[in-house]
Design an enzyme around this catalytic site. Sequence first.
Site, short mmCIF file in Angstrom:
data_model
loop_
_atom_site.label_atom_id
_atom_site.label_comp_id
_atom_site.label_asym_id
_atom_site.label_seq_id
_atom_site.Cartn_x
_atom_site.Cartn_y
_atom_site.Cartn_z
N HIS A 1 38.98 16.99 49.25
CA HIS A 1 39.99 15.95 49.50
C HIS A 1 40.08 14.99 48.32
O HIS A 1 39.44 13.94 48.32
CB HIS A 1 39.61 15.15 50.76
CG HIS A 1 39.95 15.85 52.02
ND1 HIS A 1 41.06 15.53 52.79
CD2 HIS A 1 39.35 16.87 52.67
CE1 HIS A 1 41.11 16.31 53.85
NE2 HIS A 1 40.08 17.14 53.80
N GLU B 1 42.25 12.95 47.58
CA GLU B 1 42.92 11.67 47.91
C GLU B 1 41.94 10.66 48.48
O GLU B 1 42.28 9.51 48.71
CB GLU B 1 44.08 11.93 48.89
CG GLU B 1 43.69 12.15 50.35
CD GLU B 1 43.06 13.52 50.62
OE1 GLU B 1 42.80 14.27 49.68
OE2 GLU B 1 42.80 13.81 51.80
N CYS C 1 42.63 21.22 50.84
CA CYS C 1 41.92 21.57 52.08
C CYS C 1 42.83 22.39 53.00
O CYS C 1 43.13 23.53 52.69
CB CYS C 1 41.37 20.30 52.73
SG CYS C 1 39.96 20.66 53.77
N1 GLN Z 1 39.25 23.01 58.81
C1 GLN Z 1 40.62 22.67 58.53
C2 GLN Z 1 41.53 23.88 58.67
O1 GLN Z 1 41.07 24.95 58.87
C3 GLN Z 1 40.76 22.09 57.16
C4 GLN Z 1 40.00 20.81 57.09
C5 GLN Z 1 40.65 19.76 56.24
O2 GLN Z 1 41.80 19.85 55.81
N2 GLN Z 1 39.91 18.71 56.06
O3 GLN Z 1 42.71 23.73 58.58
#
Ligand code: GLN
Length: 189
Positions: free
Chosen positions: A170, A172, A78
């Site tokens: 995610h 995890e 992410c």
């Molecule tokens: N929206 C977040 C970003 O731009 C990422 C979201 C996340 O890691 N759950 O960094």
Amino acid sequence: MLVGVLALQGAFREHEKILQSCGANTRQVRLPQHLAGLDALVIPGGESTAIGKLLVKYHLLAPIKELGQKGLPVFGTCAGLILLAKKIAGANQPALQLMDIAVARNAFGRQVDSFETGLTIPALGEPDYQAVFIRAPYIISVEPGVEVMATYQNKIVLARQNNFLAAAFHPELTNDLRLHQYFLEMIIN
Ligand code: GLN
């Protein structure tokens, strides 16, 4: 096997738990000296702008970039995926820029902030992998040499380039160990 988990911000504890369930030892990385002797590194989800700024503040950006360039396996999830990308659409924020991919942040739209879906990931076999997306980015484009490992609604959400693995979701937050196990196998192969 000692796997570092970047612990400046975000979901690092959950990654540690799942890595330990896979049989790896883990270490929280907050300072450059915590990088010594690592076999691999995980960059968790969180807020990529915050993590990027903290990477600069704690003098971790350059050493992690160098280790990645030398072949250290790095798994970005992410926000971690955003930090691995060479291009972040419409943004100018500190990043590691290690993978030949372009990403869009918060790209699934505000109305679907978070969702869970079954993903077909051929490298992991069956059954589908239950993936949790939270204000997730996706990969807009990849350069030659990047392997697309999974897509969702025609958007790339999992990719590998040599020693780098990047997931828009995610891993995890599920009990499925397969993607972390896949990453740990990258240490040996
Ligand atoms: N929206 C977040 C970003 O731009 C990422 C979201 C996340 O890691 N759950 O960094």
